[in-house]
Design a protein around this motif. Structure first.
Motif: not given
Ligand code: B1M
Length: 216
Positions: A98-102, A146-149, A159-163
């Protein structure tokens, strides 16, 4: 009989009773019930009801916290039974988080369980993870996916930051990126350049097979 135990599992989540959820999950397995059905018809049904009660103002934040705890407690019993004896060759290595801040982790965990149950090697890095942590885990584990929730509209941009971080690390052409979470949509996935979007844990499995071009 099974309906009764599914109802009780849902009720344990709605009432926020982790110990009860554990007891019921153990009893369900003892009775030979399918762990995945226990998750879908019991725990998930319960947490969805909790979401409705929160939306209508009947439940407050502490109710969400204890419901989440009860759901996770039940999952700790049911998950190993689901993935227990699988020694198939893996269709792919997945880094999931799960992404940062979440800090919402239940849906992401279910996606991981379903992928694992379908033979994927899943490294679940947890919740509130930065783009750099996703990239490091992808490198370390030789991820093909890579899976981002993201469960909050405010954390979706992560999610965009991860890409972008995968691009910067030179990994983007080696890994597919799958996004999901309640506020996420196909059009959001298209906008940020993700390879795919899945609405739920079942469709995440189908998507994962499609993305890595393996037969389901
Ligand atoms: Co929060 N929360 N929460 N919460 N919470 C929601 C998400 C919310 C919709 C509730 C509401 O207002 N009705 C709302 C978000 C609004 C928005 O931004 N659109 C919200 C809010 C506002 C908040 C806080 C900000 C509240 C506050 O502090 N004021 C806060 C945020 C904290 C933070 O993250 N920084 C917060 C906190 C919490 C708890 C900690 C109390 C708890 C989480 C406990 C935990 O995870 N350990 C919690 C919970 C439980 C919820 C609800 C009730 C349930 C979420 C859940 O677990 N659903 C939720 C309301 C709701 O969704 N009905 C809500 C069950 C789960 C199986 O579904 O996660 O959607 P879901 O996952 C699905 C699909 O989305 C998909 O597959 C899963 C399985 O089918 N999926 C993927 C998910 N990830 C995927 C990834 C994929 C593919 C598919 O590929 C990688």
């Amino acid at each position: 009989m099974s309906e009764e135990i599914f109802d009780k599992l849902a009720q344990a989540v709605i009432a926020g009773e982790p110990e009860e959820a554990v007891e019921l999950a153990k009893r369900a397995l003892d009775q030979g019930l399918d762990p995945l059905t226990c998750i879908n018809e019991g725990l998930t049904r319960g947490i969805n009801r909790v979401g409705e009660l929160f939306s209508t103002g009947e439940y407050f934040l502490p109710d969400l916290v204890i419901a989440g705890d009860a759901m996770n407690a039940g999952l700790t019993i049911l998950e190993p039974a689901l993935v227990g004896d699988q020694e198939r060759e893996t269709p792919g290595r997945v880094v999931l988080g799960t992404v940062e801040g979440d800090i919402h982790e239940i849906g992401k965990t279910l996606v991981g369980i379903m992928l694992t149950a379908n033979g994927f090697r899943v490294t679940d890095i947890g919740a509130d993870k930065s783009a750099a942590e996703f990239v490091a885990a992808a490198k370390e584990n030789g991820a093909t996916l890579v899976g981002a929730s993201a469960l909050l509209t405010t954390t979706m941009p992560e999610q965009q930051q991860i890409i972008e971080a995968l691009e910067e690390a030179g990994l983007r052409d080696q890994v597919k990126v799958m996004v999901g979470g309640a506020p996420v949509s196909q059009s959001w996935a298209d906008k940020i350049g993700a390879d795919g979007y899945a609405e739920n844990a079942m469709s995440a499995v189908a998507l994962a097979f499609r993305l890595i071009d393996a037969p389901a």
